[in-house]
Structure formats: structure tokens, C-alpha cells
Scaffold this motif. Sequence first.
Motif, mmCIF file in Angstrom:
data_model
loop_
_atom_site.group_PDB
_atom_site.id
_atom_site.type_symbol
_atom_site.label_atom_id
_atom_site.label_comp_id
_atom_site.label_asym_id
_atom_site.label_seq_id
_atom_site.Cartn_x
_atom_site.Cartn_y
_atom_site.Cartn_z
ATOM 1 N N LYS A 163 10.083 -26.122 13.246
ATOM 2 C CA LYS A 163 10.850 -26.937 14.198
ATOM 3 C C LYS A 163 12.265 -27.167 13.675
ATOM 4 O O LYS A 163 12.473 -27.564 12.528
ATOM 5 C CB LYS A 163 10.157 -28.279 14.416
ATOM 6 N N CYS A 164 13.240 -26.902 14.538
ATOM 7 C CA CYS A 164 14.640 -27.070 14.131
ATOM 8 C C CYS A 164 15.529 -27.087 15.372
ATOM 9 O O CYS A 164 15.161 -26.552 16.420
ATOM 10 C CB CYS A 164 15.057 -25.925 13.196
ATOM 11 N N ARG A 165 16.688 -27.711 15.233
ATOM 12 C CA ARG A 165 17.747 -27.633 16.243
ATOM 13 C C ARG A 165 19.022 -27.203 15.536
ATOM 14 O O ARG A 165 19.496 -27.883 14.631
ATOM 15 C CB ARG A 165 17.956 -28.980 16.945
ATOM 16 N N LEU A 166 19.552 -26.066 15.955
ATOM 17 C CA LEU A 166 20.663 -25.452 15.239
ATOM 18 C C LEU A 166 21.843 -25.250 16.179
ATOM 19 O O LEU A 166 21.680 -24.745 17.289
ATOM 20 C CB LEU A 166 20.214 -24.104 14.662
ATOM 21 N N LEU A 167 23.017 -25.648 15.738
ATOM 22 C CA LEU A 167 24.226 -25.454 16.535
ATOM 23 C C LEU A 167 24.783 -24.056 16.283
ATOM 24 O O LEU A 167 25.113 -23.704 15.155
ATOM 25 C CB LEU A 167 25.280 -26.507 16.186
ATOM 26 N N ASN A 168 24.864 -23.269 17.349
ATOM 27 C CA ASN A 168 25.460 -21.945 17.260
ATOM 28 C C ASN A 168 26.977 -22.094 17.362
ATOM 29 O O ASN A 168 27.506 -22.463 18.418
ATOM 30 C CB ASN A 168 24.934 -21.065 18.396
ATOM 31 N N PRO A 169 27.704 -21.816 16.273
ATOM 32 C CA PRO A 169 29.152 -22.069 16.294
ATOM 33 C C PRO A 169 29.907 -21.150 17.244
ATOM 34 O O PRO A 169 30.974 -21.511 17.740
ATOM 35 C CB PRO A 169 29.566 -21.834 14.830
ATOM 36 N N THR A 170 29.354 -19.964 17.495
ATOM 37 C CA THR A 170 30.030 -19.031 18.391
ATOM 38 C C THR A 170 29.934 -19.495 19.836
ATOM 39 O O THR A 170 30.922 -19.519 20.578
ATOM 40 C CB THR A 170 29.436 -17.622 18.253
ATOM 41 N N LYS A 171 28.738 -19.889 20.235
ATOM 42 C CA LYS A 171 28.514 -20.321 21.614
ATOM 43 C C LYS A 171 28.742 -21.813 21.804
ATOM 44 O O LYS A 171 28.796 -22.294 22.938
ATOM 45 C CB LYS A 171 27.087 -19.976 22.034
ATOM 46 N N ASN A 172 28.821 -22.559 20.679
ATOM 47 C CA ASN A 172 28.962 -24.019 20.722
ATOM 48 C C ASN A 172 27.827 -24.646 21.531
ATOM 49 O O ASN A 172 28.038 -25.571 22.312
ATOM 50 C CB ASN A 172 30.326 -24.432 21.294
ATOM 51 N N GLU A 173 26.621 -24.129 21.327
ATOM 52 C CA GLU A 173 25.425 -24.632 21.988
ATOM 53 C C GLU A 173 24.317 -24.795 20.959
ATOM 54 O O GLU A 173 24.280 -24.081 19.950
ATOM 55 C CB GLU A 173 24.950 -23.668 23.078
ATOM 56 N N TYR A 174 23.423 -25.724 21.247
ATOM 57 C CA TYR A 174 22.274 -25.913 20.377
ATOM 58 C C TYR A 174 21.169 -24.916 20.733
ATOM 59 O O TYR A 174 20.906 -24.646 21.901
ATOM 60 C CB TYR A 174 21.721 -27.335 20.497
ATOM 61 N N ILE A 175 20.551 -24.383 19.712
ATOM 62 C CA ILE A 175 19.377 -23.527 19.877
ATOM 63 C C ILE A 175 18.180 -24.291 19.336
ATOM 64 O O ILE A 175 18.218 -24.833 18.220
ATOM 65 C CB ILE A 175 19.547 -22.188 19.127
#
Length: 415
Positions: A242-254
Amino acid sequence: MEQIVNGTDGGRHIAGAPLTTTLSDAATPELLRRAIDERIATIRPMSTPIDQITRSADSRRCKSMQVEYYSVDTKKQKAILKSAASNARKIGEAWAYDIVTDDNAIFDVSETILAPGIIVNDSTREPLMLYVQDKSDTALVVVPINGTPDSEGIATMPSLMTGTMLVRMGRAAAELDVQSPQFSAMPKKARNNCQIFKMQVEQSTLQKIADKEVDWRFSDQEEAAIIDMRQGMEKSFLFGAKCRLLNPTKNEYIYFTGGIWNQCDPTNDYTLNDEISEATLIDICARAFDANTGSRHKILLAGSDLLQKLSNVERSKVFAASETRAVYGLEFNEIRSNFGTLMVMHSEVFDQCNHSGDGMIIDPDYITKYVHIPFNVETLDLRRSGQRNTDAVVITEASCLVLRYPKAHLRIISI
């Protein structure tokens, strides 16, 4: 103009327009979804048993990618004596003693306690029983019910050794009692993330399929895509972190979903050191079907090495001969014991994830699937957008699995 109107007994009806999939989905959202899930469940089910089982049962819709749920536990039934009985004194017509266990909190005033290892009557093999008269922050005040009688015939405490097992029994109230110590079961709050699973298939003839979701006719390419998608979901449902990761390229959480392997109670694990004997198998069944752990039929998903060990066990009268049982669209071999029935099948995912010697016993009654985005198919017109001269279909589902009662499930770990 079409309208969706309510019937006289909770039903819904379409007025002023022919029935279409759009109207059907608006009137009865789960009708087409259920049919789609049933279609998916027929594609190589033995490769993805977890996804198969949870897709065959009812799932719960959730409004967020982050799921909060409550898992319910039960009060402990046993404790271990930490020190011998002390401070003997008369309370009314009975002898009372102070005892200290490794978990005094599980015992309440008016409960009875059984010490199954302390025999007070050799002829009847009757074990010692105690009554909780009172309790303090540090000790339980107990009265022996059937201990060694003194000169007046009053029960006294026999010798209690440190390490004696004490079992919670029923409460004993007086005739005029209308109340007892309060008991409340507080569910434990837990969280998981729904993960967005996607698979894209491109083929020039897929447009008509997207228009008829229920009447899918899978081509070889589509079927291969669904198999691959389900296998990926199976691995995430079992061993995902379980994790929530910010994609810096898309500026969205995965969002990444946590697997049920990591949701089990680690104190309930069963460790295998060597080959499995009948005694070991009996011990596994006793642990899996403990009185506090769910139903009498559970599913054992096993890696190939564990399955081989199980197949080599010589069984006597303790276990019934293996039988085959079909349920959830899967085929299991049954192991029947006096504790309960294990439905066993091989899981490819355990082998693929370096768990070939391990297994997991799950209780289907206490596993829940949460769905944020139901399994759906979206058509992309890549031709009009100038990307490729094809029609593309994107298959999507955002979901996760949770164990509502962690101790109803058991991890078997080979070391």
C-alpha cells in the motif's frame, strides 16, 4: 422523452423509449456489471483464484480511491498464569486468592475460569474452576469452585504452577443481578488504496464489441489481454504494498493497493521447518479452524513446493480421502479434518512471487472487494486523433481487497 419510473414494489421501468444499455445501466447499474463480471470470470479462472473468488461474490462500491474499513476481532479466550496464587483469605464462606496472568484485562468480575491442566478429582478427571470475585489494576481476586476442601469442606486453591493455562468461561450471576460488567467490541479501523488497473487492446473490429458490453465475443488477442490483466491484479491483490506516490511528471498521485498477504495477523502465522507429517497437517487445521476464526470451510492457496509436501502426507482415519469440489468456477481438492474442511488448489502467483513453499488459508466470508471504478471498457478513436490508424479499447478497473477479520486467515510460511 424517455423516463425511468419507479414500480409498485421497488422495481424500475423505462417509459417513452426502447431499452438500451445506457438506460439499463441508469435504471439498474449492477445488471450489466454483474454480467460483465461473469464473462470475465470464465477466462482461465484457475490462474487467478483470488480475483475469481472476489469477482464471483458481491463487491462494495466506494466513492474514493482510499478505502477506510473496520476489521472486527474477538476477545482473547486464554491467558497464562505469571505467578502462584497468593494472599489467601476468607471472603464470606469462601477462600479467595490473588493471581496474576499475562493478560488480566481479558477477565471480568463474575466470569469463571477453567484451568484444564489442574485436576482436582483423579477419579472423574475434573479440572479446577475459579470464579472472579474482584479485580484490581495488578491482580485478579479468584475463588476456587472445586478446589481441595479444608476441614470445613470449603474449597481451597490447589498448587498452581507458573505457566498454567487459564481459559475464560461463562459468567455466573446472582439471582437478583440485573447487570454485569460491560462488554463492547470495538472494531479496528484500517485503510487500503484502490489501484487503477488498465490494459489497452488495439484492433480494428472492436467498436461493435464496446457497444455491446454484455454480449462480448472475445478474440484471441482480447482474451490474452484479459488473462494478463487478471494475473497482474492477482499478484497485487496478494502481495502488493500500500502506497500513495506523487508522479512528478504528471503531477498526480498514483495509488498502490495493499495485498491481503500483508493484511494477515502475523501472530497467527504457521511456520514450516521441514516435510509435512499428518501431525503437522492436523496442527495446521487446528490453527486455521480455531473456535474464533470464522467458517468451517476455508480455501488454501498453495505454492508448488507446499502442494507437493501436502500431497506426500500419509493420511489415516483423522483425514477423509481427498475429494474434488467445484465452487466459484474453480476446482479444489478437499482435505477434511475434525476441525473443518480445507479446499486446496495450486496458485501460480505464489510460485511467480518466490513463495513456492508458502501458502495462505483464506476465509471467503471475511474477504471483501471494494470497487471505485467497476470493470469497464472505453473506446479510444486513435484514427481521428491522428495517432494510429486503429480503434483502441482500454480496459479499466480500480479496486482493492480487504480482510475484515485478519485472524480468520492464516499464512503458512516455509523456512
